[in-house]
Design an enzyme around this catalytic site. Structure first.
Site, PDB file in Angstrom:
ATOM      1  N   ASN A   1     -54.818   6.089  16.794  1.00  0.00           N
ATOM      2  CA  ASN A   1     -53.852   5.763  15.752  1.00  0.00           C
ATOM      3  C   ASN A   1     -53.203   7.030  15.239  1.00  0.00           C
ATOM      4  O   ASN A   1     -53.813   8.096  15.204  1.00  0.00           O
ATOM      5  CB  ASN A   1     -54.501   4.945  14.618  1.00  0.00           C
ATOM      6  CG  ASN A   1     -55.065   5.813  13.518  1.00  0.00           C
ATOM      7  OD1 ASN A   1     -54.334   6.271  12.642  1.00  0.00           O
ATOM      8  ND2 ASN A   1     -56.368   6.065  13.580  1.00  0.00           N
TER       9      ASN A   1
ATOM     10  N   ILE B   1     -51.079   6.688  12.169  1.00  0.00           N
ATOM     11  CA  ILE B   1     -50.417   5.889  11.131  1.00  0.00           C
ATOM     12  C   ILE B   1     -49.607   6.823  10.218  1.00  0.00           C
ATOM     13  O   ILE B   1     -48.494   6.500   9.809  1.00  0.00           O
ATOM     14  CB  ILE B   1     -51.469   5.113  10.287  1.00  0.00           C
ATOM     15  CG1 ILE B   1     -52.408   4.311  11.186  1.00  0.00           C
ATOM     16  CG2 ILE B   1     -50.786   4.243   9.239  1.00  0.00           C
ATOM     17  CD1 ILE B   1     -51.878   3.034  11.734  1.00  0.00           C
TER      18      ILE B   1
ATOM     19  N   ASN C   1     -59.917  12.946   1.480  1.00  0.00           N
ATOM     20  CA  ASN C   1     -59.680  13.006   2.924  1.00  0.00           C
ATOM     21  C   ASN C   1     -59.043  14.365   3.216  1.00  0.00           C
ATOM     22  O   ASN C   1     -57.823  14.503   3.174  1.00  0.00           O
ATOM     23  CB  ASN C   1     -58.773  11.831   3.318  1.00  0.00           C
ATOM     24  CG  ASN C   1     -58.313  11.908   4.752  1.00  0.00           C
ATOM     25  OD1 ASN C   1     -58.819  12.713   5.541  1.00  0.00           O
ATOM     26  ND2 ASN C   1     -57.342  11.073   5.099  1.00  0.00           N
TER      27      ASN C   1
ATOM     28  N   CYS D   1     -56.343  16.409   6.417  1.00  0.00           N
ATOM     29  CA  CYS D   1     -54.874  16.446   6.472  1.00  0.00           C
ATOM     30  C   CYS D   1     -54.395  17.902   6.467  1.00  0.00           C
ATOM     31  O   CYS D   1     -55.104  18.802   6.015  1.00  0.00           O
ATOM     32  CB  CYS D   1     -54.319  15.708   5.260  1.00  0.00           C
ATOM     33  SG  CYS D   1     -54.966  16.357   3.730  1.00  0.00           S
TER      34      CYS D   1
ATOM     35  N   ASN E   1     -63.804  11.881  10.255  1.00  0.00           N
ATOM     36  CA  ASN E   1     -62.529  11.219  10.547  1.00  0.00           C
ATOM     37  C   ASN E   1     -62.369  11.050  12.074  1.00  0.00           C
ATOM     38  O   ASN E   1     -63.331  11.221  12.821  1.00  0.00           O
ATOM     39  CB  ASN E   1     -61.381  12.050   9.945  1.00  0.00           C
ATOM     40  CG  ASN E   1     -60.262  11.174   9.432  1.00  0.00           C
ATOM     41  OD1 ASN E   1     -59.756  10.352  10.188  1.00  0.00           O
ATOM     42  ND2 ASN E   1     -59.876  11.327   8.180  1.00  0.00           N
ATOM     43  N   THR E   2     -61.164  10.778  12.532  1.00  0.00           N
ATOM     44  CA  THR E   2     -60.931  10.527  13.962  1.00  0.00           C
ATOM     45  C   THR E   2     -60.841  11.835  14.762  1.00  0.00           C
ATOM     46  O   THR E   2     -60.580  12.904  14.208  1.00  0.00           O
ATOM     47  CB  THR E   2     -59.623   9.755  14.161  1.00  0.00           C
ATOM     48  OG1 THR E   2     -58.590  10.429  13.447  1.00  0.00           O
ATOM     49  CG2 THR E   2     -59.725   8.329  13.665  1.00  0.00           C
TER      50      THR E   2
ATOM     51  N   GLY F   1     -65.327   1.166  10.753  1.00  0.00           N
ATOM     52  CA  GLY F   1     -63.867   1.169  10.808  1.00  0.00           C
ATOM     53  C   GLY F   1     -63.319   0.237  11.873  1.00  0.00           C
ATOM     54  O   GLY F   1     -63.196  -0.973  11.671  1.00  0.00           O
TER      55      GLY F   1
END
Ligand SMILES: Cc1cc2nc3c(=O)[nH]c(=O)nc-3n(C[C@H](O)[C@H](O)[C@H](O)COP(=O)(O)O)c2cc1C
Length: 315
Positions: A67, A69, A124, A127, A189-190, A262
């Site tokens: 993803n 997004i 998060n 980023c 996270n991913t 998730g």
């Protein structure tokens, strides 16, 4: 009946299972009883309104999905005026995930959303940090420490810090987050990835690169949870490829105190409930009266975790 409660710093959760940010919205309440879940976690919000990335934003791959997004966000007023009142109908603690491109942006957002109805903040920090070289804050210990220190000063709420698996120094990043005042770490996270369409020769994501999630990443993130658990004392919430209670039990044995589910929820809306029920049965089958006793229950010969010479033997 197993005692399923777990403690994440000052918060006691009815069980260790919660959604991973961005893979859950209140609409799931139409399919499952959200009051049975340990905590509810919002999609990451930013202060500004954001549109998100170009389409397509998701692509299926073997063992999971990609993803990109791009954190579309309705901003802070929407959270305060619409989202928070909506969540009052459910009893589990609400964790609000936040993101910002600067240290100051993170701190002011945390302060703004520290209001009744928010039980904890999940920062998060996977980023990009636009004040430095655009790499994610959580790539390095120094940028992690800088942002978490300001976040800590900005809010009295429990502060969870979500790390990126895309770093070669996750244990040092975990130590930096703890030293700066994180109450818990979400790992992780991913994993940065991509896929190409062989008919069009084009990337399958509009953003070219995106994050891999789902079963494919589980062994990698499990290893990172293990490394972080040995590096810090604060609780760790494991997140990466958890679809079943067996996956959750592995994460807890590796050192997690709780888990986030998730991608699995996209395939099976009852995934979180099945993980909760399965953990209960797993503990019963192993004679454990408390699910919390699974945490760091891994049985193994003591190894020097910094000795990675077997990965790339010295010449
Ligand atoms: C469609 C999608 C959207 C996501 N959005 C966010 C997000 O807004 N904030 C965040 O911290 N993580 C986000 N993630 C990452 C997940 O929270 C989680 O860390 C990751 O998917 C690994 O867990 P899983 O393998 O169980 O999906 C997203 C993941 C997916 C698949």
């Amino acid at each position: 009946m197993t005692d399923l409660t777990v403690r994440i710093g000052a918060l006691t959760l009815a069980n260790p299972v919660m959604p991973a940010s961005g893979t859950f919205a209140e609409g799931l309440g139409e399919a499952v009883d959200l009051n049975r879940i340990g905590a509810l976690v919002t999609k990451t919000i930013t202060r500004e309104l954001r549109a998100g990335n170009p389409l397509p934003r998701v692509a299926e791959v073997v063992g999971g999905m990609l993803n990109a997004i791009g954190i579309p966000s309705k901003g802070v007023p929407y959270l305060l005026e619409t989202t928070l009142p909506l969540y009052r109908r459910w009893t589990p603690p609400l964790v609000v995930s936040i993101s910002a491109p600067t240290v100051e942006g993170f701190a002011s957002l945390a302060a703004e959303i520290s209001v009744p109805g928010v039980a904890a903040i999940e920062a998060n920090i996977s980023c990009p940090n636009i004040e430095e070289d655009g790499r994610a804050f959580a790539m390095r210990p120094a940028s992690t420490e800088a942002v978490v220190r300001q976040l800590r000063a900005a809010t009295a709420l429990p502060l969870w810090v979500k790390l990126t698996p895309n770093t070669g120094e996750i244990a040092d990043v975990a130590r930096a987050a703890e030293a700066a005042g994180a109450d818990a770490l979400v790992v992780a996270n991913t994993i940065l990835a991509m896929s190409i369409d062989l008919n069009s020769f084009k990337p399958r994501l509009g953003n070219v690169m995106g994050g891999l999630s789902g079963p494919a990443i589980k062994p990698i993130v499990l290893r990172q949870v293990y490394q972080c658990a040995r590096a810090v004392r604060v609780p760790i919430i494991g997140c990466g490829g958890i679809s079943t209670a067996a996956d959750a039990a592995e994460y807890m044995l590796a050192g997690a105190s709780a888990v986030q589910v998730g991608t699995a929820t996209f395939l099976n809306s009852a995934a979180m409930i099945e993980v909760i029920e399965g953990l209960d049965r797993f503990c019963e089958a192993h004679g454990l009266s408390r699910v919390a006793d699974l945490t760091s229950g891994l049985r193994h010969e003591e190894a020097d975790e910094d000795d990675l010479s077997w990965v790339s033997p010295a010449p």
